[in-house]
Design an enzyme around this catalytic site. Structure first.
Site, PDB file in Angstrom:
ATOM      1  N   ARG A 108     -34.201  -3.009 -55.742  1.00 46.30           N
ATOM      2  CA  ARG A 108     -33.651  -1.866 -55.201  1.00 46.30           C
ATOM      3  C   ARG A 108     -32.443  -2.142 -53.881  1.00 46.30           C
ATOM      4  O   ARG A 108     -32.777  -1.719 -52.990  1.00 46.30           O
ATOM      5  CB  ARG A 108     -34.981  -0.942 -54.398  1.00 46.30           C
ATOM      6  CG  ARG A 108     -35.890  -0.829 -55.349  1.00 46.30           C
ATOM      7  CD  ARG A 108     -35.343   0.440 -56.232  1.00 46.30           C
ATOM      8  NE  ARG A 108     -36.383   0.889 -57.371  1.00 46.30           N
ATOM      9  CZ  ARG A 108     -36.362   0.242 -58.550  1.00 46.30           C
ATOM     10  NH1 ARG A 108     -35.258  -0.647 -58.951  1.00 46.30           N
ATOM     11  NH2 ARG A 108     -37.415   0.597 -59.150  1.00 46.30           N
ATOM     12  N   SER A 166     -39.622   6.939 -54.251  1.00 45.37           N
ATOM     13  CA  SER A 166     -40.555   6.037 -53.644  1.00 45.37           C
ATOM     14  C   SER A 166     -40.192   5.851 -52.357  1.00 45.37           C
ATOM     15  O   SER A 166     -39.053   5.328 -52.157  1.00 45.37           O
ATOM     16  CB  SER A 166     -40.436   4.729 -54.238  1.00 45.37           C
ATOM     17  OG  SER A 166     -41.324   4.964 -55.696  1.00 45.37           O
ATOM     18  N   GLU A 196     -38.019   1.703 -48.953  1.00 48.69           N
ATOM     19  CA  GLU A 196     -37.039   1.878 -50.046  1.00 48.69           C
ATOM     20  C   GLU A 196     -35.873   2.700 -49.740  1.00 48.69           C
ATOM     21  O   GLU A 196     -34.617   2.617 -49.910  1.00 48.69           O
ATOM     22  CB  GLU A 196     -37.579   1.984 -51.322  1.00 48.69           C
ATOM     23  CG  GLU A 196     -36.618   2.116 -52.274  1.00 48.69           C
ATOM     24  CD  GLU A 196     -37.097   2.367 -53.738  1.00 48.69           C
ATOM     25  OE1 GLU A 196     -38.276   2.012 -54.227  1.00 48.69           O
ATOM     26  OE2 GLU A 196     -36.573   3.147 -54.450  1.00 48.69           O
TER      27      GLU A 196
HETATM   28  C1  LIG Z   1     -38.141  12.569 -57.664  1.00 52.14           C
HETATM   29  C2  LIG Z   1     -37.607  11.143 -57.614  1.00 52.14           C
HETATM   30  C3  LIG Z   1     -37.614  10.085 -58.195  1.00 52.14           C
HETATM   31  C4  LIG Z   1     -37.157   9.029 -58.241  1.00 52.14           C
HETATM   32  N1  LIG Z   1     -37.156   7.979 -59.301  1.00 52.14           N
HETATM   33  C5  LIG Z   1     -36.732   6.898 -59.177  1.00 52.14           C
HETATM   34  C6  LIG Z   1     -37.057   5.951 -60.202  1.00 52.14           C
HETATM   35  O1  LIG Z   1     -37.525   5.811 -60.873  1.00 52.14           O
HETATM   36  N2  LIG Z   1     -36.241   4.458 -59.964  1.00 52.14           N
HETATM   37  C7  LIG Z   1     -35.583   4.389 -58.769  1.00 52.14           C
HETATM   38  O2  LIG Z   1     -34.800   3.346 -58.601  1.00 52.14           O
HETATM   39  N3  LIG Z   1     -35.086   5.431 -57.975  1.00 52.14           N
HETATM   40  C8  LIG Z   1     -35.691   6.715 -58.121  1.00 52.14           C
HETATM   41  N4  LIG Z   1     -35.476   7.603 -56.968  1.00 52.14           N
HETATM   42  C9  LIG Z   1     -34.746   7.273 -56.030  1.00 52.14           C
HETATM   43  C10 LIG Z   1     -33.233   7.634 -56.061  1.00 52.14           C
HETATM   44  O3  LIG Z   1     -33.059   8.680 -57.073  1.00 52.14           O
HETATM   45  C11 LIG Z   1     -32.632   6.466 -56.572  1.00 52.14           C
HETATM   46  O4  LIG Z   1     -32.400   5.089 -55.945  1.00 52.14           O
HETATM   47  C12 LIG Z   1     -31.019   6.868 -57.183  1.00 52.14           C
HETATM   48  O5  LIG Z   1     -30.330   5.932 -57.697  1.00 52.14           O
HETATM   49  C13 LIG Z   1     -29.896   7.250 -55.742  1.00 52.14           C
HETATM   50  O6  LIG Z   1     -28.904   7.992 -55.973  1.00 52.14           O
HETATM   51  P1  LIG Z   1     -28.110   8.910 -55.134  1.00 52.14           P
HETATM   52  O7  LIG Z   1     -26.976   9.203 -55.811  1.00 52.14           O
HETATM   53  O8  LIG Z   1     -29.071  10.058 -54.900  1.00 52.14           O
HETATM   54  O9  LIG Z   1     -27.894   7.850 -53.731  1.00 52.14           O
HETATM   55  P2  LIG Z   1     -28.005   8.538 -52.509  1.00 52.14           P
HETATM   56  O10 LIG Z   1     -29.627   8.717 -52.332  1.00 52.14           O
HETATM   57  O11 LIG Z   1     -27.311   9.503 -52.047  1.00 52.14           O
HETATM   58  O12 LIG Z   1     -27.677   6.964 -51.731  1.00 52.14           O
HETATM   59  C14 LIG Z   1     -28.602   5.947 -51.887  1.00 52.14           C
HETATM   60  C15 LIG Z   1     -27.566   4.811 -51.089  1.00 52.14           C
HETATM   61  O13 LIG Z   1     -26.754   4.722 -52.026  1.00 52.14           O
HETATM   62  C16 LIG Z   1     -25.543   4.464 -51.297  1.00 52.14           C
HETATM   63  N5  LIG Z   1     -24.544   5.204 -52.207  1.00 52.14           N
HETATM   64  C17 LIG Z   1     -24.559   6.341 -52.946  1.00 52.14           C
HETATM   65  N6  LIG Z   1     -23.301   6.372 -53.665  1.00 52.14           N
HETATM   66  C18 LIG Z   1     -22.495   5.358 -53.151  1.00 52.14           C
HETATM   67  C19 LIG Z   1     -21.228   4.845 -53.671  1.00 52.14           C
HETATM   68  N7  LIG Z   1     -20.467   5.808 -54.361  1.00 52.14           N
HETATM   69  N8  LIG Z   1     -20.813   3.785 -53.282  1.00 52.14           N
HETATM   70  C20 LIG Z   1     -21.525   3.126 -52.366  1.00 52.14           C
HETATM   71  N9  LIG Z   1     -22.696   3.554 -51.776  1.00 52.14           N
HETATM   72  C21 LIG Z   1     -23.412   4.769 -52.429  1.00 52.14           C
HETATM   73  C22 LIG Z   1     -25.603   5.420 -50.249  1.00 52.14           C
HETATM   74  O14 LIG Z   1     -25.065   5.068 -49.191  1.00 52.14           O
HETATM   75  C23 LIG Z   1     -27.252   5.024 -49.614  1.00 52.14           C
HETATM   76  O15 LIG Z   1     -27.029   3.804 -49.090  1.00 52.14           O
HETATM   77  C24 LIG Z   1     -36.141   8.872 -57.191  1.00 52.14           C
HETATM   78  C25 LIG Z   1     -35.848   9.912 -56.156  1.00 52.14           C
HETATM   79  C26 LIG Z   1     -36.551  11.153 -56.554  1.00 52.14           C
HETATM   80  C27 LIG Z   1     -36.173  12.278 -55.594  1.00 52.14           C
END
Ligand SMILES: Cc1cc2nc3c(=O)[nH]c(=O)nc-3n(C[C@H](O)[C@H](O)[C@H](O)COP(=O)(O)OP(=O)(O)OC[C@H]3O[C@@H](n4cnc5c(N)ncnc54)[C@H](O)[C@@H]3O)c2cc1C
Length: 300
Positions: free
Chosen positions: A176, A224, A295
């Site tokens: 992560r 999570s 996380e």
């Molecule tokens: C219902 C639900 C289920 C989920 N299930 C999982 C799962 O099974 N496995 C899992 O790993 N995660 C899970 N997640 C967590 C999350 O969806 C993942 O971590 C996802 O990959 C985050 O993507 P995001 O675009 O929403 O990132 P954000 O939440 O917008 O950002 C997360 C981090 O990434 C950075 N970031 C985002 N975009 C960029 C970019 N272009 N360049 C540099 N940094 C960037 C942000 O600055 C921040 O630090 C879940 C979340 C929810 C709400």
């Protein structure tokens, strides 16, 4: 932050600039105050302009993807929040063994697009409500697989606006997290393989079914909350064994279905969530002598 006029920074930007933009609208938790500046750059040239100004005037920069792993402080952020969500950062192309996509592209759309092209390797990501950029920064994964395993290369910008392409071997992925968090991820090339469309579709359906039955309704959550400890029971089990399922502070409560999720019942504040996180960590430490590590990213 150095003194500046808005026109010093924003006049030349062709993308969208919003002032005092509520970040509730940009996170799956629907919690948090406003960003002083919320910018959606039109293209790389625009992105560079923003980064150069941010350096010049010493303004902190945050990157939001789909906001599905973030808790934003109710006080908001005296910062620029960058969202790579314009068309330029949402391009996708497929070839025999590869998929190349912009960091703003949705993971779920990417999985179904690859399936339509008979490309396998992304199915495990189905149901994760993030973008490609967020998934690479967080090394998103599920069912024993992680995005790191299929990365070929990633194009990034550093905070001075320099663009570079990083090969897989030059990126450090951990559970992560990844060294990509030091950059702004622009796009990536993923290595996939050809498979029958029907088989890919079946795997996707199985993963979706398993996700629904283990997690239940996760409206207004951030996935999570804690990383799983390196050995022993997963975080959710430990929290459950402390009797904390359903435990509520304000409008934030521990999911009765999966204890590693905190849900926003309606109007939870970031303080509600942070208090609940502290309570969980204290109880797990007292009972099992284990320090749970968040996380989610907490922005304040
Ligand atoms: C219902 C639900 C289920 C989920 N299930 C999982 C799962 O099974 N496995 C899992 O790993 N995660 C899970 N997640 C967590 C999350 O969806 C993942 O971590 C996802 O990959 C985050 O993507 P995001 O675009 O929403 O990132 P954000 O939440 O917008 O950002 C997360 C981090 O990434 C950075 N970031 C985002 N975009 C960029 C970019 N272009 N360049 C540099 N940094 C960037 C942000 O600055 C921040 O630090 C879940 C979340 C929810 C709400």
């Amino acid at each position: 932050m150095r003194k500046y006029k808005k026109s010093d920074i924003f006049n030349e930007i062709k993308g969208r600039v919003r002032f005092k933009e509520s970040l509730k609208r940009h996170t799956s938790f629907r919690i948090g105050g406003a960003a002083k500046f919320f910018i959606q750059p039109k293209d790389i040239a625009d992105l560079k302009l923003v980064l150069i100004s941010a350096k010049k005037y010493n303004i902190p920069v945050f990157i939001v993807g789909a906001g599905s792993n973030i808790l934003v402080d109710d006080k908001g952020l005296e910062a620029i929040v960058l969202s790579l969500s314009t068309a330029y950062f949402k391009k996708i192309s497929y070839s025999q063994q590869y998929l190349e996509a912009g960091s703003g592209f949705s993971l779920n759309r990417m999985v179904s697009g690859a399936a339509r092209h008979g490309l396998s390797g992304l199915e495990f990501l189905i149901g994760i409500p993030g973008t490609l950029g967020g998934a690479l920064a967080m090394n998103a994964g599920a069912w024993g697989k992680k995005i790191a395993d299929i990365v070929e290369n990633v194009t990034v910008a550093d905070y001075h606006g320099n663009i570079k392409k990083l090969d897989r071997k030059n990126i450090r992925f951990v559970y992560r997290g990844s060294s990509l968090q030091r950059y702004i991820i622009i796009n990536a090339r993923l290595r996939l393989c050809k498979k029958k469309k029907k088989e890919i579709q079946n795997t996707i359906c199985e993963y979706l079914k398993a996700r629904r039955s283990s997690q239940g309704d996760l409206a207004l959550s951030a996935g999570s909350i804690f990383k799983n400890p390196t050995s022993g029971s997963p975080a959710g089990k430990l929290i459950e064994q402390c009797g904390l399922k359903g435990r509520r502070i304000g409008d934030a409560y521990v999911s009765p279905k999966h204890a590693n999720f905190i849900l926003n019942k309606n109007k939870a504040s970031s303080t509600d969530v942070i208090k609940l996180i502290s309570l969980i960590r204290r109880r797990v430490k007292d009972k099992f002598n284990i320090e749970l590590e968040p996380e989610i990213k907490i922005w304040r």
